[in-house]
Design a protein around this motif. Sequence first.
Motif, PDB file in Angstrom:
ATOM      1  N   UNK A 143      12.949   5.651  -0.338  1.00 12.15           N
ATOM      2  CA  UNK A 143      12.534   4.416  -1.004  1.00 12.15           C
ATOM      3  C   UNK A 143      11.124   3.976  -0.638  1.00 12.15           C
ATOM      4  N   UNK A 144      10.387   4.776   0.107  1.00 13.31           N
ATOM      5  CA  UNK A 144       9.050   4.336   0.472  1.00 13.31           C
ATOM      6  C   UNK A 144       8.017   5.352   0.046  1.00 13.31           C
ATOM      7  N   UNK A 145       6.839   4.841  -0.292  1.00 11.08           N
ATOM      8  CA  UNK A 145       5.716   5.659  -0.720  1.00 11.08           C
ATOM      9  C   UNK A 145       4.525   5.271   0.139  1.00 11.08           C
ATOM     10  N   UNK A 146       3.810   6.252   0.646  1.00 14.91           N
ATOM     11  CA  UNK A 146       2.675   5.971   1.520  1.00 14.91           C
ATOM     12  C   UNK A 146       1.411   6.575   0.933  1.00 14.91           C
ATOM     13  N   UNK A 147       0.269   6.034   1.334  1.00 20.62           N
ATOM     14  CA  UNK A 147      -1.004   6.591   0.904  1.00 20.62           C
ATOM     15  C   UNK A 147      -1.188   7.971   1.526  1.00 20.62           C
ATOM     16  N   UNK A 148      -1.955   8.853   0.891  1.00 13.42           N
ATOM     17  CA  UNK A 148      -2.022  10.251   1.320  1.00 13.42           C
ATOM     18  C   UNK A 148      -2.399  10.471   2.782  1.00 13.42           C
ATOM     19  N   UNK A 149      -3.255   9.631   3.351  1.00 12.87           N
ATOM     20  CA  UNK A 149      -3.694   9.852   4.717  1.00 12.87           C
ATOM     21  C   UNK A 149      -2.686   9.477   5.782  1.00 12.87           C
ATOM     22  N   UNK A 150      -1.603   8.833   5.385  1.00 12.15           N
ATOM     23  CA  UNK A 150      -0.623   8.369   6.366  1.00 12.15           C
ATOM     24  C   UNK A 150       0.415   9.464   6.583  1.00 12.15           C
ATOM     25  N   UNK A 151       0.040  10.445   7.382  1.00 10.75           N
ATOM     26  CA  UNK A 151       0.892  11.591   7.636  1.00 10.75           C
ATOM     27  C   UNK A 151       1.891  11.293   8.745  1.00 10.75           C
ATOM     28  N   UNK A 152       2.842  12.203   8.923  1.00  6.65           N
ATOM     29  CA  UNK A 152       3.812  12.070  10.009  1.00  6.65           C
ATOM     30  C   UNK A 152       3.091  12.004  11.350  1.00  6.65           C
ATOM     31  N   UNK A 153       2.089  12.857  11.523  1.00  2.05           N
ATOM     32  CA  UNK A 153       1.347  12.867  12.787  1.00  2.05           C
ATOM     33  C   UNK A 153       0.626  11.543  13.000  1.00  2.05           C
ATOM     34  N   UNK A 154       0.027  10.993  11.934  1.00  2.00           N
ATOM     35  CA  UNK A 154      -0.658   9.707  12.047  1.00  2.00           C
ATOM     36  C   UNK A 154       0.317   8.612  12.449  1.00  2.00           C
ATOM     37  N   UNK A 155       1.500   8.601  11.844  1.00  2.00           N
ATOM     38  CA  UNK A 155       2.495   7.590  12.163  1.00  2.00           C
ATOM     39  C   UNK A 155       2.953   7.711  13.611  1.00  2.00           C
ATOM     40  N   UNK A 156       3.168   8.953  14.060  1.00  2.00           N
ATOM     41  CA  UNK A 156       3.627   9.141  15.428  1.00  2.00           C
ATOM     42  C   UNK A 156       2.575   8.681  16.429  1.00  2.00           C
ATOM     43  N   UNK A 157       1.312   8.993  16.152  1.00  2.00           N
ATOM     44  CA  UNK A 157       0.239   8.574  17.054  1.00  2.00           C
ATOM     45  C   UNK A 157       0.095   7.055  17.058  1.00  2.00           C
ATOM     46  N   UNK A 158       0.246   6.451  15.891  1.00  2.00           N
ATOM     47  CA  UNK A 158       0.175   4.990  15.823  1.00  2.00           C
ATOM     48  C   UNK A 158       1.309   4.377  16.627  1.00  2.00           C
ATOM     49  N   UNK A 159       2.503   4.915  16.444  1.00  3.68           N
ATOM     50  CA  UNK A 159       3.629   4.402  17.206  1.00  3.68           C
ATOM     51  C   UNK A 159       3.413   4.525  18.694  1.00  3.68           C
TER      52      UNK A 159
END
Length: 377
Positions: free
Chosen positions: A298-314
């Motif tokens: 149910x979610x859509x993200x902009x192209x630059x928001x990768x799994x790796x980016x999310x993990x690093x942000x977290x």
Amino acid sequence: MDNQSDPEGAAESKPPKGNFAWLPVWLRRQPTWLKAVLAMVLVMALGSTAYAFSQVGRGGPPAPTASGVATAEGATATPSPTEPAPAPPAPPPPAPEPPPVAMNILIIGSDSRGDSRAEEAQAAAGTPADQRGDVLMLVHVPADRQKIYGISIMRDMWVNIPGRGEAKINAGLELGGIPLMVQTVEGLFNTHIDHAVMVDFPGLWAATDALGGVDVNVTVPFTSTHDTRHNFPAGINHLTGGQALEFVRERYAFADGDFQRIRNQQTFLKAVISKFMSAGTLTNPQTVLNVVNAVRPHWTVSPGLTVETMAKLGFSLRDVGPEDAIFFRLPDGGFGFSTTGQSIVFQNPGAIGAISAALASGTLADYVAANGFEGGN
């Protein structure tokens, strides 16, 4: 009168089944190191995802087999009976990470009841689609990663939509999808948005149920005008997914309409953060994975928001707790009507200018403190 329709009749969305083989191997092998999440959709779509991704396969690389040592190709090397088994090579040192910088993420709650991804693709391609930004929040993550700020934007605020002229800000999603919605908010605040996340109504429903429901403190009791017409008495209410959806959508039951709806949305966000970060959730990997599995379709993200980016942000937000998430509403300039007769909310140029300057200078904390927004607005 407001000409924006508010569709009703959401159908229950059940979390999809499946495994997590789609995750990168390096991420499935990460140890447990996330202990913080972001806010609302950011909690559900980013923070929870980043945390959960770090939990999957947290047992690490394959252990030695009974007859030898697993090789990189998956074969087994049998050691000589007179010589000890060779030690596995040490992993290369990780590349140094650059110091974190401030980040802006646009959170969009779409009112789509159909295929939100198909509608998003249609709108982004230039053909208006049946979706609007029912919830808009600019999330600012400072460079020091000590706080998270969520700035709620009233959906009826009258703004310039690039290439389309003046309209309610929530029309940006309908007319041009996430790209145009991002451009519109960037123009409003004169700031860059690094990433965008959109979640539809069924996603909020599914995530709430995957968490086992959340407890919210209802300060203004009301009976919903949507779906089941649920009654929300004053005090602590335990909300299931469908009830949560009615709670965050309601505006017609309140004398001040969208103002109370935004306050309720912020109350719900904090409840989700607290529930997700509770010991009972974080120590139960299955619950974490259930949330991710429920929200992912149910979610859509902009192209630059990768799994790796999310993990690093977290990981960069590992020391941030629920008490460090500060939400406030973008001050407005009052109500009125457009030249076409639409009921709209005017901008407050002074407040927008001050927030824009604070975002540019990294001093949003000072703006929040000076305006008494620490407790939300």
